[in-house]
Design an enzyme around this catalytic site. Structure first.
Site, short mmCIF file in Angstrom:
data_model
loop_
_atom_site.label_atom_id
_atom_site.label_comp_id
_atom_site.label_asym_id
_atom_site.label_seq_id
_atom_site.Cartn_x
_atom_site.Cartn_y
_atom_site.Cartn_z
N ASP A 1 0.85 -1.19 0.00
CA ASP A 1 0.00 0.00 0.00
C ASP A 1 0.90 1.26 0.00
O ASP A 1 2.12 1.15 0.17
CB ASP A 1 -0.89 -0.07 1.26
N HIS A 2 0.28 2.43 -0.14
CA HIS A 2 0.99 3.73 -0.19
C HIS A 2 2.49 3.73 0.08
O HIS A 2 2.93 3.68 1.23
CB HIS A 2 0.39 4.68 0.85
N HIS B 1 -9.11 8.60 4.39
CA HIS B 1 -8.56 7.57 5.30
C HIS B 1 -8.94 7.85 6.75
O HIS B 1 -8.94 9.00 7.18
CB HIS B 1 -7.04 7.55 5.19
N HIS C 1 -10.02 4.03 -1.85
CA HIS C 1 -9.36 4.00 -0.53
C HIS C 1 -10.30 4.59 0.51
O HIS C 1 -11.31 5.21 0.18
CB HIS C 1 -8.07 4.83 -0.57
N GLY C 2 -9.94 4.43 1.78
CA GLY C 2 -10.76 5.02 2.85
C GLY C 2 -12.08 4.31 2.99
O GLY C 2 -13.13 4.93 3.13
N SER D 1 -13.43 2.34 5.29
CA SER D 1 -14.10 2.10 6.57
C SER D 1 -15.14 3.17 6.83
O SER D 1 -14.80 4.34 6.96
CB SER D 1 -13.07 2.10 7.71
N VAL E 1 -9.66 -1.64 2.70
CA VAL E 1 -10.19 -1.54 4.06
C VAL E 1 -9.04 -1.68 5.06
O VAL E 1 -8.30 -2.66 5.01
CB VAL E 1 -11.24 -2.64 4.32
N THR F 1 -8.84 0.81 8.51
CA THR F 1 -9.21 1.32 9.84
C THR F 1 -10.14 0.40 10.63
O THR F 1 -9.85 0.06 11.78
CB THR F 1 -9.86 2.71 9.68
ZN LIG Z 1 -5.09 4.61 1.05
#
Ligand SMILES: [Zn+2]
Length: 281
Positions: free
Chosen positions: A85-86, A181, A209-210, A212, A232, A234
């Site tokens: 990821d990132h 996020h 993304h983000g 949750s 997913v 958080t």
């Molecule tokens: Zn992300």
């Protein structure tokens, strides 16, 4: 089955007009639970490492993480994707590729567009030489604590996305369409019209993304309008924490560390069975 390329899984998702879910994990219980439920439900899934959890929190490094994922994926028949990821650090990306990640994200979304293109292009050239897929980010998916999901100037523009994909030859793109996020202060509202326009203007799978806290009805619509990978983190991390806490509070001094993994895994798997229903393979 060994790991399956993320681009292959995204192609399957596109054909089924749905999204695969990509879960951020930090430990064995999380990875084991994702792989086990994916096999049980016969739905492809993607496991992700977020580099900061290694850098800042001293969770597993790419090689240790990869060893766990590869070992568990080898025991199941369902396709398991494996993604970094990132990251905005080419050296770290190389470390992940050497460790066996089959897909990486280069996040140049904080850079001016031209620099994002140059950086993404460079990573695509390197990664493709190793048969590794690349996800980029265009526009900027910020942080829910700053209500970034409401900042329209950060949203992805369809015409820019078209040029970006053409120029960089990237395999998938994370889009900013009203998600962020972390924990949302208010229920987010995805810009589904913009998503449809980006999807029409590009020919690569799109990534959300983000994930949750976005209501399921919005997710289901997004999955039919071009989102083929849904991240997913958080809520899954929070559940891991809550499950460990619940074990300790339930068993107090009668509990022991050896009984905890199964207890936590059962909680995680119950959540995953429900969450993965969204993924209509
Ligand atoms: Zn992300």
């Amino acid at each position: 089955m060994a790991l399956v390329k993320v681009s292959e899984i995204l192609r399957m998702a596109d054909e089924a007009n749905t999204s695969v879910i990509a879960f951020n994990c930090t430990d064995y219980n999380m990875i084991y639970s994702v792989v086990t439920v994916a096999e049980e439900l016969q739905k492809p899934v993607i496991i992700m490492l977020y580099p900061e959890h290694h850098h800042l929190n001293n969770a597993a490094d790419p090689a240790a993480f990869a060893a766990t994922v590869k070992s568990l994926a080898a025991n199941v028949k369902v396709p398991i994707g494996f993604h970094l990821d990132h990251s905005s650090d080419i050296n770290y990306i190389m470390k992940a590729i050497k460790a066996g990640f089959t897909s990486v994200m280069i996040d140049g979304s904080m850079l001016p567009l031209e620099e994002n293109i140059v950086l993404t292009k460079k990573v695509v050239e390197i990664a493709h030489a190793f048969d590794v897929d690349v996800e980029a980010e265009l526009g900027r998916v910020g942080f829910a604590k700053d209500s970034d999901q409401d900042k329209l100037d950060m949203y992805t523009k369809p015409e820019v996305a078209a040029a970006f994909c053409e120029e960089t030859k990237v395999d998938s793109v994370a889009v900013a369409i009203g998600s962020a996020h972390g924990v949302y202060l208010e229920t987010p509202k995805l810009d589904l019209e913009r998503l449809a326009a980006i999807n029409a203007a590009t020919n690569v799978p799109l990534v959300l993304h983000g994930g949750s806290g976005i209501p399921n009805d919005q997710l289901e619509q997004a999955f039919t309008k071009g989102i083929n990978k849904f991240n997913v983190g958080t809520e899954f991390f929070q559940l891991n924490y809550d499950s460990i806490k619940e074990y300790c509070e339930t068993y107090k001094e009668k509990g022991n560390v050896f009984d905890m993994p199964k207890f936590v895994q059962e909680k995680l798997m119950a959540y995953l069975r429900k969450k993965m229903e969204l993924s209509k393979f």
